[in-house]
Design an enzyme around this catalytic site. Structure first.
Site, PDB file in Angstrom:
ATOM      1  N   LYS A   1      -0.771  -7.638   2.084  1.00  0.00           N
ATOM      2  CA  LYS A   1      -0.023  -6.587   2.769  1.00  0.00           C
ATOM      3  C   LYS A   1       0.577  -7.170   4.040  1.00  0.00           C
ATOM      4  O   LYS A   1      -0.085  -7.958   4.731  1.00  0.00           O
ATOM      5  CB  LYS A   1      -0.997  -5.448   3.115  1.00  0.00           C
TER       6      LYS A   1
ATOM      7  N   ALA B   1       6.520   5.172   1.295  1.00  0.00           N
ATOM      8  CA  ALA B   1       6.836   4.958   2.704  1.00  0.00           C
ATOM      9  C   ALA B   1       5.510   4.816   3.438  1.00  0.00           C
ATOM     10  O   ALA B   1       5.031   5.729   4.095  1.00  0.00           O
ATOM     11  CB  ALA B   1       7.647   6.120   3.263  1.00  0.00           C
TER      12      ALA B   1
ATOM     13  N   GLY C   1       4.812   2.447   5.742  1.00  0.00           N
ATOM     14  CA  GLY C   1       5.064   2.217   7.168  1.00  0.00           C
ATOM     15  C   GLY C   1       4.232   1.088   7.751  1.00  0.00           C
ATOM     16  O   GLY C   1       3.894   1.097   8.935  1.00  0.00           O
TER      17      GLY C   1
ATOM     18  N   CYS D   1      11.670  -4.540   4.958  1.00  0.00           N
ATOM     19  CA  CYS D   1      10.904  -3.317   4.750  1.00  0.00           C
ATOM     20  C   CYS D   1      11.766  -2.105   5.091  1.00  0.00           C
ATOM     21  O   CYS D   1      12.213  -1.954   6.224  1.00  0.00           O
ATOM     22  CB  CYS D   1       9.637  -3.288   5.612  1.00  0.00           C
TER      23      CYS D   1
HETATM   24  C1  LIG Z   1       3.098   1.024  -2.147  1.00  0.00           C
HETATM   25  C2  LIG Z   1       3.930  -0.187  -1.881  1.00  0.00           C
HETATM   26  C3  LIG Z   1       3.749  -0.904  -0.696  1.00  0.00           C
HETATM   27  C4  LIG Z   1       4.513  -2.027  -0.424  1.00  0.00           C
HETATM   28  N1  LIG Z   1       4.301  -2.726   0.736  1.00  0.00           N
HETATM   29  C5  LIG Z   1       5.010  -3.857   0.969  1.00  0.00           C
HETATM   30  C6  LIG Z   1       4.750  -4.658   2.124  1.00  0.00           C
HETATM   31  O1  LIG Z   1       3.884  -4.366   2.955  1.00  0.00           O
HETATM   32  N2  LIG Z   1       5.483  -5.781   2.301  1.00  0.00           N
HETATM   33  C7  LIG Z   1       6.441  -6.182   1.424  1.00  0.00           C
HETATM   34  O2  LIG Z   1       7.060  -7.235   1.620  1.00  0.00           O
HETATM   35  N3  LIG Z   1       6.703  -5.450   0.306  1.00  0.00           N
HETATM   36  C8  LIG Z   1       6.012  -4.303   0.064  1.00  0.00           C
HETATM   37  N4  LIG Z   1       6.268  -3.574  -1.080  1.00  0.00           N
HETATM   38  C9  LIG Z   1       7.310  -4.032  -2.034  1.00  0.00           C
HETATM   39  C10 LIG Z   1       6.678  -4.809  -3.190  1.00  0.00           C
HETATM   40  O3  LIG Z   1       6.045  -5.979  -2.717  1.00  0.00           O
HETATM   41  C11 LIG Z   1       7.707  -5.202  -4.252  1.00  0.00           C
HETATM   42  O4  LIG Z   1       8.620  -6.113  -3.696  1.00  0.00           O
HETATM   43  C12 LIG Z   1       8.500  -4.031  -4.798  1.00  0.00           C
HETATM   44  O5  LIG Z   1       7.659  -2.922  -4.966  1.00  0.00           O
HETATM   45  C13 LIG Z   1       9.191  -4.324  -6.129  1.00  0.00           C
HETATM   46  O6  LIG Z   1       8.282  -4.703  -7.150  1.00  0.00           O
HETATM   47  P1  LIG Z   1       7.580  -3.687  -8.193  1.00  0.00           P
HETATM   48  O7  LIG Z   1       8.647  -2.814  -8.783  1.00  0.00           O
HETATM   49  O8  LIG Z   1       6.902  -4.567  -9.191  1.00  0.00           O
HETATM   50  O9  LIG Z   1       6.620  -2.887  -7.393  1.00  0.00           O
HETATM   51  C14 LIG Z   1       5.510  -2.432  -1.358  1.00  0.00           C
HETATM   52  C15 LIG Z   1       5.686  -1.707  -2.539  1.00  0.00           C
HETATM   53  C16 LIG Z   1       4.919  -0.593  -2.812  1.00  0.00           C
HETATM   54  C17 LIG Z   1       5.139   0.148  -4.096  1.00  0.00           C
END
Ligand SMILES: Cc1cc2nc3c(=O)[nH]c(=O)nc-3n(C[C@H](O)[C@H](O)[C@H](O)COP(=O)(O)O)c2cc1C
Ligand code: FES
Lengths: 318, 268
Positions: free
Chosen positions: A47, A72, A74, A132
């Site tokens: 994270k 979201a 945050g 982000c």
């Molecule tokens: C609940 C959640 C929290 C996320 N938190 C972060 C984060 O802290 N930092 C970040 O670079 N990406 C964050 N992401 C983005 C994911 O790392 C990823 O790039 C994005 O969800 C696309 O991939 P996916 O469709 O397989 O989830 C988050 C995504 C989700 C769903």
């Protein structure tokens, strides 16, 4: 599939499998240890951590959408001081590589947090989250402007020799330009893509469903957008790309490899079924074997070549 | 050490529609039964993929059979409601921290609507050890006060309320709780958030400690995404460790630190 080579090299980082667990979706790996064999994944991306502690966004933070998820969060996290003191040591116990993720609101803070985090042996590489969408307009500023992308990547490059993965936003008009800028500023690899900005509105309450009003969309709904972004970025750079966005199956993953990704990240699919990453690795091996290929590297970026039957244009040449 | 949860494939044994859109789904899961504590839940993996798993309370857990009781309220639960005996289902669990029953001898269990699914196991465990259990059970109408017999058979005293007066008190279940004679020494509650807030209020008035099983939208259900938080007093033993400078409350994960919290420690 035993002899299949699924290993990848991302900068200086060598991983036995091409599957990363996407930042923010997998905790620090510990949360999933009872449900998934972490020795069968490439790496966990942690994270994102910031300079100061953050309590994160007000609830609700999650809204399920058709074939997707709006979030979201945050960037809730304890801040780099606490993180280094109380959490990082535990990451040494993971049976896979652990990649730190850094978020910030200024060039100085990106460099400051990266320098301190990258100094720790438990951290194999750094992912720079300059994309982000859930912390006001500042969060994405860097990934939406080639000049700022260059500036922040140069500043961070100067403070660490560890592998640097720069995570790009899909919420831009020309991702190739940003990708090229990140590469020339010293990025070792790119993560493509972070979430797409989105909103969902409650028609009874007449207000947005997320506490933060806007959120980031992930999951299968964004996959075609992500595949195109990887395709375009891959044509603009020669560094490896970690493709991500809605990957749920080996076939989804193959789209990303063919588009030009050297590795993939799996985020939201872990919320569907924590066995998905291992299944993808097994099926990728079977896919290569069935085609007589030895390595994933043989298919990276081959989408415009075609497999087996070379592409032939048979129509009239106008 | 706590028994480890896992992902398991289970076979559906029985399916009953207790009321319109209220499904009781029994399945063969001896390992799950062995490690389940009252108040825990599972993530039901969607048979068709493409959606986050659904968090559902473990309703019954006895011998080789466990069950889920849920209201059909969206695409995910509709898909689960399609399952029939013999079908396979994958579950992750048991997850979360359950109720702390302590040594309570006189317990008021408050359930609203589908919240009933979280309270059968604690009610059974309490009556089995000889504690008095009064179930304060509220729903829209009598049809949705499902499975009352099972609680009566387990030795619970029932006090019911309905929004339309078709059974019991015509009004909120928390109004009955406030009027209860013979003050309980512990309150357990599960239901919609307005009911839980009212329960917390009544508990404070009565001077009785209450544990609330919160309902929240989950993504991962295992503490990996921080999408399901509730503000908790940082002095709570359940509060995640967080720097003091951030303030006197911490956002705790309902799926990981909860879903059961002490009412007086919530800062919602
Ligand atoms: C609940 C959640 C929290 C996320 N938190 C972060 C984060 O802290 N930092 C970040 O670079 N990406 C964050 N992401 C983005 C994911 O790392 C990823 O790039 C994005 O969800 C696309 O991939 P996916 O469709 O397989 O989830 C988050 C995504 C989700 C769903
Ligand atoms: S749902 Fe992911 S942390 Fe609770």
């Amino acid at each position: 599939m035993s002899g299949m080579d699924l290993s990848v090299k991302i900068g200086k980082l060598e991983l036995p499998y091409p599957t990363l667990m996407a930042s923010g979706c997998y905790g620090s790996g510990e949360e999933f240890e009872a449900f998934a064999d972490l020795s069968k994944i490439g790496a966990v991306v942690l994270k994102s951590v910031t300079r100061e502690p953050r309590l994160g966004n007000p609830m609700p933070r999650l809204v399920p959408t058709p074939a997707g998820l709006l979030n979201a969060i945050g960037l809730q996290n304890p801040g780099i001081d606490w993180y280094l003191e109380h959490e990082v040591a535990k990451f040494a116990q993971r049976p896979c590589a652990v990649i730190g993720s850094v978020a910030a609101f200024s060039v100085d803070d990106y460099a400051y947090v990266t320098q301190r985090l990258a100094a720790r042996d438990e951290i194999a590489a750094i992912e720079l989250n300059i994309s982000c969408p859930n912390v006001g307009s500042e969060g994405e500023t860097f990934a939406c402007d080639p000049a700022l992308t260059g500036k922040v990547v140069r500043a961070v490059r100067a403070v660490t020799g560890k592998t640097l993965i720069v995570k790009l936003s899909p919420n831009v008009t020309d991702i190739a330009a940003i990708a090229a800028e990140a590469e020339s500023a010293g990025a070792d690899a790119l993560a493509v893509i972070n979430t797409l900005r989105g909103m969902s509105i409650d028609v009874h309450a007449w207000k947005p469903r997320l506490g933060n009003l806007t959120g980031g969309l992930s999951g299968p709904a964004i996959r075609p957008v992500a595949v195109l972004a990887v395709y375009e970025a891959a044509r603009a750079v020669s560094i490896p790309i970690v493709g991500q966005g809605g990957i749920e199956t080996a076939s989804d993953a193959l789209e990303f490899f063919l588009a030009g990704a050297s590795a993939i990240a799996i985020g939201t699919a872990n919320f569907t079924d924590p066995r998905i990453p291992e299944k993808i690795v097994n099926e990728l091996g079977a896919y290569l074997e069935a085609r007589g290929l030895r390595s994933l590297r043989d298919i990276v970026g081959k989408a415009n070549v075609g497999f087996g039957t070379p592409f032939q244009y048979e129509g009239d040449v106008g | 050490m706590l028994p480890r949860p896992s992902v398991s494939d289970v076979v559906v044994l029985d399916r009953t529609e207790l009321a319109r859109g209220v499904i009781l789904l029994g399945f063969h899961a001896p390992e799950l039964v062995d490690v389940t504590r009252p108040g825990q839940f599972v993530m039901a993996i969607p048979p068709g993929g493409e959606r986050a798993a659904t968090a559902l309370a473990i309703y019954e857990a006895q011998g080789e059979r466990a069950s889920l009781l849920f209201f059909v309220c969206g695409a995910r639960t509709r898909e689960l409601a399609e399952l029939r005996p013999g079908d396979k289902l994958s579950l992750t669990g048991p997850l979360g921290n359950g109720f702390d029953l302590g040594a309570a001898a006189n317990v008021a269990v408050v359930a609203g609507g589908v919240g009933i699914a979280s309270v059968l196991l604690p009610a059974q465990q309490l009556t089995q050890r000889g504690s008095r259990v009064r179930l304060f059970y509220g729903a829209r109408n009598v049809e949705f006060l499902v499975d009352r017999d099972r609680f009566a058979n387990a030795g619970c005293e029932l006090c019911c309320a309905t929004d339309d007066g078709t059974l019991g008190h015509h009004g909120f279940i928390t109004e009955l709780l406030a009027q209860a004679e013979d003050k309980p020494d512990l309150i357990l509650a599960c239901g919609p958030s307005p009911m839980l807030r009212a329960t917390a209020f009544v508990a404070a008035e009565l001077g009785v400690r209450a544990q609330l099983a919160l309902e929240e939208t989950f993504a991962c259900g295992v503490g990996g995404c921080w999408g399901c938080v509730v503000p908790l007093d940082r002095k709570s033993s359940q509060a995640p460790k967080f720097p003091k400078s951030a303030g006197d409350f911490v956002n705790a994960r309902v799926c990981k630190e909860g879903p059961v919290f002490w009412a007086h420690e919530l800062r919602w």
